[in-house]
Design a protein around this motif. Structure first.
Motif, PDB file in Angstrom:
ATOM      1  N   UNK A 194       9.641   9.707  47.866  1.00 63.58           N
ATOM      2  CA  UNK A 194       8.455   9.252  48.601  1.00 63.58           C
ATOM      3  C   UNK A 194       8.071  10.241  49.698  1.00 63.58           C
ATOM      4  N   UNK A 195       9.057  10.681  50.472  1.00 58.97           N
ATOM      5  CA  UNK A 195       8.775  11.638  51.543  1.00 58.97           C
ATOM      6  C   UNK A 195       8.227  12.951  50.982  1.00 58.97           C
ATOM      7  N   UNK A 196       8.809  13.410  49.863  1.00 58.09           N
ATOM      8  CA  UNK A 196       8.335  14.660  49.254  1.00 58.09           C
ATOM      9  C   UNK A 196       6.895  14.500  48.781  1.00 58.09           C
ATOM     10  N   UNK A 197       6.615  13.431  48.067  1.00 52.81           N
ATOM     11  CA  UNK A 197       5.268  13.241  47.527  1.00 52.81           C
ATOM     12  C   UNK A 197       4.234  13.027  48.624  1.00 52.81           C
ATOM     13  N   UNK A 198       4.682  12.597  49.793  1.00 53.09           N
ATOM     14  CA  UNK A 198       3.796  12.470  50.958  1.00 53.09           C
ATOM     15  C   UNK A 198       3.712  13.773  51.744  1.00 53.09           C
ATOM     16  N   UNK A 199       4.465  14.785  51.303  1.00 57.99           N
ATOM     17  CA  UNK A 199       4.546  16.084  51.986  1.00 57.99           C
ATOM     18  C   UNK A 199       5.039  15.931  53.425  1.00 57.99           C
ATOM     19  N   UNK A 200       5.965  15.014  53.625  1.00 53.35           N
ATOM     20  CA  UNK A 200       6.550  14.792  54.949  1.00 53.35           C
ATOM     21  C   UNK A 200       7.787  15.681  55.079  1.00 53.35           C
ATOM     22  N   UNK A 201       7.589  16.970  55.315  1.00 59.50           N
ATOM     23  CA  UNK A 201       8.689  17.924  55.336  1.00 59.50           C
ATOM     24  C   UNK A 201       9.634  17.686  56.511  1.00 59.50           C
ATOM     25  N   UNK A 202       9.088  17.288  57.651  1.00 57.23           N
ATOM     26  CA  UNK A 202       9.956  16.991  58.788  1.00 57.23           C
ATOM     27  C   UNK A 202      10.835  15.776  58.490  1.00 57.23           C
ATOM     28  N   UNK A 244       9.723  12.490  40.656  1.00 65.98           N
ATOM     29  CA  UNK A 244      10.042  11.148  40.161  1.00 65.98           C
ATOM     30  C   UNK A 244      11.557  11.031  40.017  1.00 65.98           C
ATOM     31  N   UNK A 245      12.123   9.857  40.304  1.00 61.84           N
ATOM     32  CA  UNK A 245      13.561   9.650  40.025  1.00 61.84           C
ATOM     33  C   UNK A 245      13.806   9.779  38.523  1.00 61.84           C
ATOM     34  N   UNK A 246      14.991  10.226  38.139  1.00 64.31           N
ATOM     35  CA  UNK A 246      15.338  10.374  36.726  1.00 64.31           C
ATOM     36  C   UNK A 246      16.856  10.355  36.586  1.00 64.31           C
ATOM     37  N   UNK A 247      17.306  10.377  35.335  1.00 63.23           N
ATOM     38  CA  UNK A 247      18.746  10.431  35.057  1.00 63.23           C
ATOM     39  C   UNK A 247      18.996  11.455  33.950  1.00 63.23           C
ATOM     40  N   UNK A 256      11.001  17.144  38.629  1.00 63.70           N
ATOM     41  CA  UNK A 256       9.902  17.818  39.319  1.00 63.70           C
ATOM     42  C   UNK A 256       8.807  18.130  38.301  1.00 63.70           C
ATOM     43  N   UNK A 257       7.611  17.615  38.559  1.00 66.71           N
ATOM     44  CA  UNK A 257       6.463  17.820  37.677  1.00 66.71           C
ATOM     45  C   UNK A 257       5.474  18.783  38.332  1.00 66.71           C
ATOM     46  N   UNK A 258       4.772  19.545  37.506  1.00 63.25           N
ATOM     47  CA  UNK A 258       3.827  20.513  38.040  1.00 63.25           C
ATOM     48  C   UNK A 258       2.692  19.837  38.797  1.00 63.25           C
ATOM     49  N   UNK A 297      15.846  10.929  31.501  1.00 59.08           N
ATOM     50  CA  UNK A 297      15.339   9.572  31.350  1.00 59.08           C
ATOM     51  C   UNK A 297      14.663   9.176  32.652  1.00 59.08           C
ATOM     52  N   UNK A 298      13.426   8.675  32.559  1.00 59.26           N
ATOM     53  CA  UNK A 298      12.668   8.267  33.734  1.00 59.26           C
ATOM     54  C   UNK A 298      12.647   6.755  33.872  1.00 59.26           C
ATOM     55  N   UNK A 299      12.368   6.236  35.059  1.00 57.64           N
ATOM     56  CA  UNK A 299      12.328   4.786  35.247  1.00 57.64           C
ATOM     57  C   UNK A 299      11.218   4.134  34.444  1.00 57.64           C
ATOM     58  N   UNK A 300      11.351   2.842  34.250  1.00 60.41           N
ATOM     59  CA  UNK A 300      10.298   2.068  33.606  1.00 60.41           C
ATOM     60  C   UNK A 300      10.021   2.517  32.202  1.00 60.41           C
ATOM     61  N   UNK A 301       8.751   2.616  31.858  1.00 61.72           N
ATOM     62  CA  UNK A 301       8.377   2.992  30.484  1.00 61.72           C
ATOM     63  C   UNK A 301       7.888   4.430  30.424  1.00 61.72           C
ATOM     64  N   UNK A 302       8.331   5.263  31.411  1.00 59.23           N
ATOM     65  CA  UNK A 302       7.852   6.647  31.433  1.00 59.23           C
ATOM     66  C   UNK A 302       8.427   7.492  30.307  1.00 59.23           C
ATOM     67  N   UNK A 303       9.502   7.009  29.682  1.00 62.72           N
ATOM     68  CA  UNK A 303      10.033   7.713  28.529  1.00 62.72           C
ATOM     69  C   UNK A 303      11.130   8.705  28.882  1.00 62.72           C
TER      70      UNK A 303
END
Length: 310
Positions: A194-202, A244-247, A256-258, A297-303
């Motif tokens: 969440x922090x990364x996707x919000x670009x909250x580097x601090x 996105x979280x993954x396993x 990490x997605x482009x 493997x991604x959460x939910x139905x992301x595949x």
């Protein structure tokens, strides 16, 4: 070296290993399957290059890079496997019929395609020599004679191990269970994403332990919150990246997605935590080939993503 001619000089060392980096993806394809893990495979590749750089100091002649690096990688992988006490042995029986290297046989091509599409983790179920031979022949397309030279066995023995390994791999694939359903991301990883996707580097830097360590293939390790904090400064320059979280291999990682709607990740990273703070970061940004063979493997139905997910 003061009493003899210097070995391969430093400029040539760096030039040779720069040239050899083009072999990294191929070395990883071999080591990942030999280890049964894309993560462990990259560790072996990284160690292979470190050992090769040191070994060049003792060489007076430039080696043939490809077989030399494969031999170092193979021996290092064996050392790790032995230390885990999982080395398997088997008697060498009479060689079975295997297609000749010079012929293009439809059955042979089918076997090779099956091996390439097999999940990395399944190779670990093969005895070690079968595993090495099948990877070298069916995944990397090595000639039988070169496989024999690398492994120190006869061509007939290579044929025997190949025939048995192929048969065993077909059984493993037939009995393989599907990938497990995705789990719910941990609170720590969810917060990081969440922090990364919000670009909250601090906010991300505030999660770092004082003695945090960062490891990235092909780059010197970093340690300490101040130095590792530069990790986020570099990522801040990459517009659009989305996490996105993954396993992968049972380990919770971060894909990490482009960009936010990209169909598949370009790499992943994994974190270790201590008392709610990040103590270690392993980032695969500069070795995207690791993700090519990973079963993410991604959460939910992301595949799921990666080779051999069927």
């Amino acid at each position: 070296m003061s009493e003899r001619e210097p070995a391969v000089d430093r400029d040539r060392q760096e030039g040779l290993l720069a040239l050899a980096t083009v072999l990294r993806p191929e070395l990883h394809r071999y080591c990942a399957r030999l280890m049964g893990s894309v993560i462990d495979g990259e560790d072996v590749v990284q160690d292979t290059f470190a050992r090769a750089f040191v070994a060049l100091d003792e060489l007076c002649e430039v080696p043939q890079l490809r077989p030399w690096l494969f031999r170092i990688a193979h021996n290092r992988a064996l050392d790790v496997l032995r230390s885990r006490a999982i080395r398997a042995s088997e008697p060498i029986e009479a060689a079975l019929e295997v297609a000749d290297d010079s012929k293009v046989d439809p059955v042979e091509m089918l076997m090779r395609r099956e091996a390439i599409e097999t999940a990395v983790s399944r190779f670990a179920e093969l005895p070690l020599l079968q595993r090495s031979v099948v990877i070298l022949k069916d995944v990397l397309g090595e000639p039988l004679a070169e496989i024999a030279g690398l492994l120190g066995i006869s061509v007939d023995a290579v044929k025997a191990h190949l025939a048995r390994g192929r048969a065993r791999l077909r059984q493993i694939n037939a009995q393989a269970k599907p990938l497990p359903d995705a789990r719910i991301a941990s609170a720590a990883v969810a917060r990081y994403v969440t922090l990364f996707n919000q670009r909250d580097w601090d906010g991300l830097r505030a999660l770092l332990a004082d003695d945090v360590r960062l490891q990235q293939s092909m780059h010197p390790p970093r340690s300490g919150a101040a130095d590792v904090g530069m990790f986020f400064t570099i990522y801040a320059k990459s517009d659009g990246l989305w996490l996105k979280p993954a396993w992968v291999e049972g380990r919770e990682v971060i894909a990490v997605f482009e960009h936010r709607t990209a169909p598949k990740p370009i790499h992943f990273m994994w974190l270790e935590w201590r008392q709610g703070r990040i103590s270690f970061i392993r980032d695969y940004r500069y070795v995207g080939y690791v993700t090519d063979d990973a079963e993410l493997v991604l959460p939910g139905d992301a595949g799921s993503f990666g080779r051999g997910t069927g």
